[in-house]
Design a protein around this motif. Structure first.
Motif, PDB file in Angstrom:
ATOM      1  N   PHE A  48     -18.975  -8.814   3.764  1.00  0.00           N
ATOM      2  CA  PHE A  48     -19.193  -7.428   4.192  1.00  0.00           C
ATOM      3  C   PHE A  48     -18.334  -7.103   5.400  1.00  0.00           C
ATOM      4  N   PHE A  49     -18.356  -7.966   6.407  1.00  0.00           N
ATOM      5  CA  PHE A  49     -17.603  -7.687   7.623  1.00  0.00           C
ATOM      6  C   PHE A  49     -16.102  -7.663   7.353  1.00  0.00           C
ATOM      7  N   ILE A  50     -15.619  -8.555   6.490  1.00  0.00           N
ATOM      8  CA  ILE A  50     -14.186  -8.587   6.196  1.00  0.00           C
ATOM      9  C   ILE A  50     -13.759  -7.351   5.414  1.00  0.00           C
ATOM     10  N   THR A  51     -14.532  -6.991   4.372  1.00  0.00           N
ATOM     11  CA  THR A  51     -14.120  -5.884   3.510  1.00  0.00           C
ATOM     12  C   THR A  51     -14.434  -4.519   4.108  1.00  0.00           C
ATOM     13  N   ARG A  52     -15.617  -4.364   4.720  1.00  0.00           N
ATOM     14  CA  ARG A  52     -16.048  -3.034   5.174  1.00  0.00           C
ATOM     15  C   ARG A  52     -15.629  -2.711   6.615  1.00  0.00           C
ATOM     16  N   LEU A  53     -15.461  -3.732   7.454  1.00  0.00           N
ATOM     17  CA  LEU A  53     -15.129  -3.470   8.855  1.00  0.00           C
ATOM     18  C   LEU A  53     -13.697  -3.853   9.213  1.00  0.00           C
ATOM     19  N   VAL A  54     -12.999  -4.512   8.313  1.00  0.00           N
ATOM     20  CA  VAL A  54     -11.597  -4.890   8.569  1.00  0.00           C
ATOM     21  C   VAL A  54     -10.681  -4.260   7.520  1.00  0.00           C
ATOM     22  N   ILE A  55     -10.848  -4.681   6.266  1.00  0.00           N
ATOM     23  CA  ILE A  55      -9.949  -4.191   5.221  1.00  0.00           C
ATOM     24  C   ILE A  55     -10.086  -2.688   5.025  1.00  0.00           C
ATOM     25  N   PHE A  56     -11.315  -2.190   4.931  1.00  0.00           N
ATOM     26  CA  PHE A  56     -11.511  -0.765   4.637  1.00  0.00           C
ATOM     27  C   PHE A  56     -10.931   0.138   5.727  1.00  0.00           C
ATOM     28  N   PRO A  57     -11.274  -0.066   7.012  1.00  0.00           N
ATOM     29  CA  PRO A  57     -10.717   0.860   8.012  1.00  0.00           C
ATOM     30  C   PRO A  57      -9.247   0.601   8.346  1.00  0.00           C
ATOM     31  N   PHE A  58      -8.843  -0.677   8.426  1.00  0.00           N
ATOM     32  CA  PHE A  58      -7.506  -0.979   8.930  1.00  0.00           C
ATOM     33  C   PHE A  58      -6.442  -1.088   7.837  1.00  0.00           C
ATOM     34  N   TRP A  59      -6.856  -1.183   6.590  1.00  0.00           N
ATOM     35  CA  TRP A  59      -5.904  -1.182   5.486  1.00  0.00           C
ATOM     36  C   TRP A  59      -6.042   0.094   4.656  1.00  0.00           C
ATOM     37  N   ILE A  60      -7.253   0.310   4.102  1.00  0.00           N
ATOM     38  CA  ILE A  60      -7.439   1.422   3.179  1.00  0.00           C
ATOM     39  C   ILE A  60      -7.342   2.771   3.888  1.00  0.00           C
ATOM     40  N   ILE A  61      -8.163   2.984   4.927  1.00  0.00           N
ATOM     41  CA  ILE A  61      -8.123   4.270   5.631  1.00  0.00           C
ATOM     42  C   ILE A  61      -6.768   4.474   6.306  1.00  0.00           C
ATOM     43  N   CYS A 118     -10.021  14.163  -9.682  1.00  0.00           N
ATOM     44  CA  CYS A 118      -9.495  15.502  -9.964  1.00  0.00           C
ATOM     45  C   CYS A 118      -8.132  15.728  -9.316  1.00  0.00           C
ATOM     46  N   THR A 119      -7.904  15.167  -8.146  1.00  0.00           N
ATOM     47  CA  THR A 119      -6.656  15.393  -7.412  1.00  0.00           C
ATOM     48  C   THR A 119      -5.677  14.233  -7.549  1.00  0.00           C
ATOM     49  N   ASN A 120      -5.985  13.331  -8.483  1.00  0.00           N
ATOM     50  CA  ASN A 120      -5.087  12.214  -8.820  1.00  0.00           C
ATOM     51  C   ASN A 120      -4.881  11.222  -7.678  1.00  0.00           C
ATOM     52  N   TYR A 121      -5.928  11.040  -6.860  1.00  0.00           N
ATOM     53  CA  TYR A 121      -5.906   9.977  -5.865  1.00  0.00           C
ATOM     54  C   TYR A 121      -6.400   8.667  -6.510  1.00  0.00           C
ATOM     55  N   ILE A 122      -6.026   8.440  -7.737  1.00  0.00           N
ATOM     56  CA  ILE A 122      -6.629   7.352  -8.511  1.00  0.00           C
ATOM     57  C   ILE A 122      -6.270   5.984  -7.946  1.00  0.00           C
ATOM     58  N   ARG A 123      -5.036   5.800  -7.542  1.00  0.00           N
ATOM     59  CA  ARG A 123      -4.641   4.492  -7.008  1.00  0.00           C
ATOM     60  C   ARG A 123      -5.443   4.140  -5.760  1.00  0.00           C
ATOM     61  N   ALA A 124      -5.559   5.092  -4.852  1.00  0.00           N
ATOM     62  CA  ALA A 124      -6.364   4.853  -3.650  1.00  0.00           C
ATOM     63  C   ALA A 124      -7.826   4.674  -4.025  1.00  0.00           C
ATOM     64  N   GLY A 125      -8.301   5.447  -5.008  1.00  0.00           N
ATOM     65  CA  GLY A 125      -9.702   5.357  -5.424  1.00  0.00           C
ATOM     66  C   GLY A 125     -10.064   3.996  -5.979  1.00  0.00           C
ATOM     67  N   THR A 126      -9.181   3.401  -6.773  1.00  0.00           N
ATOM     68  CA  THR A 126      -9.482   2.074  -7.315  1.00  0.00           C
ATOM     69  C   THR A 126      -9.549   1.026  -6.211  1.00  0.00           C
ATOM     70  N   LEU A 127      -8.721   1.179  -5.188  1.00  0.00           N
ATOM     71  CA  LEU A 127      -8.765   0.243  -4.056  1.00  0.00           C
ATOM     72  C   LEU A 127     -10.084   0.378  -3.301  1.00  0.00           C
ATOM     73  N   LEU A 175       0.804  -1.214   0.000  1.00  0.00           N
ATOM     74  CA  LEU A 175       0.000   0.000   0.000  1.00  0.00           C
ATOM     75  C   LEU A 175       0.843   1.274   0.000  1.00  0.00           C
ATOM     76  N   ARG A 176       2.105   1.172   0.406  1.00  0.00           N
ATOM     77  CA  ARG A 176       2.952   2.364   0.340  1.00  0.00           C
ATOM     78  C   ARG A 176       3.190   2.786  -1.114  1.00  0.00           C
ATOM     79  N   GLU A 177       3.091   1.831  -2.028  1.00  0.00           N
ATOM     80  CA  GLU A 177       3.254   2.153  -3.444  1.00  0.00           C
ATOM     81  C   GLU A 177       2.121   3.055  -3.952  1.00  0.00           C
ATOM     82  N   THR A 178       1.008   3.085  -3.202  1.00  0.00           N
ATOM     83  CA  THR A 178      -0.116   3.946  -3.588  1.00  0.00           C
ATOM     84  C   THR A 178       0.311   5.405  -3.672  1.00  0.00           C
TER      85      THR A 178
END
Length: 375
Positions: A272-285, A225-234, A163-166
């Motif tokens: 849902f629980f894996i992607t929205r309550l684990v991956i999304f907050p603890f990886w993506i955010i 618009c602000t080129n957050y495209i890599r994060a946006g695709t994730l 994710l640092r490559e983002t």
């Protein structure tokens, strides 16, 4: 004045890290960057998706509905009554006893007849099982294709695994054609949901759905618009990972396949629980909050982007609570129902047990026991 507002809105210091300007994101040396003007494409894309949906629902979705035995339910229609119709439309669909008695006097009916009229009118206003199946079938198809396409776009990219490559080189990151189409189609789809919200099936979380759609449109547009495209695709891939399970569960619920519906619902809940309550907050955010600060000091665009992600996460928590309630019903042996939906009311008066075309039924006992869904 408009020029001044425009210049303030696009002020570099708001949306870009320090020492960078919009001039740094101009196409040069074979490198192509996202542009705000690209987003105009999403509006005709939305109308194109609405047309595809219209054709799909009346051909493919209807064909599968017939294969599963889903039929239009015969509903008792109310007799035209301007007084009651006005009250139903502008006052309340569930009048209190005092209001029923007042309406009975005005319309020269008995209170029981008024209650029956409102009961039939509420049922008449509810969407049919076939309409709900068509809508679920369309969303299932889109979410499944979007998830597969999204994974194809990002699975071979280094930021999918690290994710640092983002943020490597951010925001001077060239745009890929696959990212362009992924963004345009996803954003066009959410615009189409807003355009059809008046005709789509209404649910109890209607307001939360509107907030979700608006937040998603703002997030996708801003990240473009602000080129957050890599994060946006994730972010988009994570959101598409579970929705097709939910829509397929709805389809089989409308068809009366209770066991299949319950199995798909459990798969949806787990995803849902894996992607929205684990991956999304603890990886993506975590990726969008922590890693950018290793490269640049925080700026307004950084706070804005993460603020929208937090709003989405709060909605995830809200929906997770509803899913948990349904999962508990499943574990205790009850039929799994969508907590966001309301139920069709039965009419037990002797003169309403049958109609001209036969019993009031949609052909499936599982959907005729006062456990219907509107979603």
């Amino acid at each position: 004045m408009l020029q001044t507002i425009y210049e303030w809105f696009w002020w570099d210091r708001l949306w870009l890290p320090y020492n960078l300007t919009w001039a740094d994101l101009q196409d040069r040396d074979g490198r192509v960057y996202a542009k705000a003007s690209d987003l105009y494409v999403t509006i005709p894309c939305a109308f194109a998706l609405m047309f595809v949906r219209y054709v799909f629902e009346r051909t493919v979705a209807t064909y599968f509905a017939h294969l599963l035995g889903i039929k239009e339910k015969v509903r008792l229609k109310v007799k035209p009554n301007p007084i009651l119709e006005k009250s139903f439309t502008f006052s309340s669909k569930h009048p209190k006893q005092s209001e029923i008695e007042s309406l009975a006097k005005k319309s020269h009916l008995t209170p029981r007849q008024v209650e029956r009229w409102f009961r039939r009118r509420r049922n008449q206003a509810r969407p049919s099982v076939l309409k709900k199946f068509r809508e679920a079938c369309w969303r299932f198809t889109f979410y499944l294709i979007a998830f597969v396409a999204g994974m194809a776009v990002i699975v071979d990219k280094p930021w999918f695994y690290d994710l640092r490559e983002t943020w490597k080189g951010f925001p001077i990151q060239t745009m890929l054609p696959s990212q362009y189409w992924y963004y345009m189609i996803e954003l066009g789809f959410y615009w189409s949901l807003l355009f059809t919200v008046a005709s789509d099936v209404k649910r109890k979380d209607f307001k939360e759905q509107i907030i979700h759609h608006v937040a998603t449109i703002i997030l996708i547009s801003f990240s473009w618009c602000t080129n957050y495209i890599r994060a946006g695709t994730l972010v988009m891939a994570v959101h598409d990972a579970s929705d097709y399970f939910l829509e397929s569960a709805k389809m089989f619920n409308y068809a009366g396949w209770k066991a299949t519906c319950n199995c798909l619902f459990i798969l949806f809940a787990v995803a849902f629980f894996i992607t929205r309550l684990v991956i999304f907050p603890f990886w993506i955010i975590h990726c969008t909050v922590i890693y950018p600060l290793e490269l640049y000091p925080a700026f307004f665009g950084y706070y804005f982007f993460n603020g929208i992600l937090v709003i989405l996460q709060l909605l995830h928590i809200f929906w997770a609570a509803l899913i948990l309630r349904m999962a508990l019903k499943f574990i205790t042996g009850n039929i799994v129902e969508d907590e966001r939906s309301d139920r069709e009311e039965t009419d037990n008066s002797e003169d309403e047990e049958s109609v001209k075309n036969g019993p009031v039924s949609n052909g499936h006992a599982a959907l005729n026991n006062n456990r219907r869904k509107t979603d």
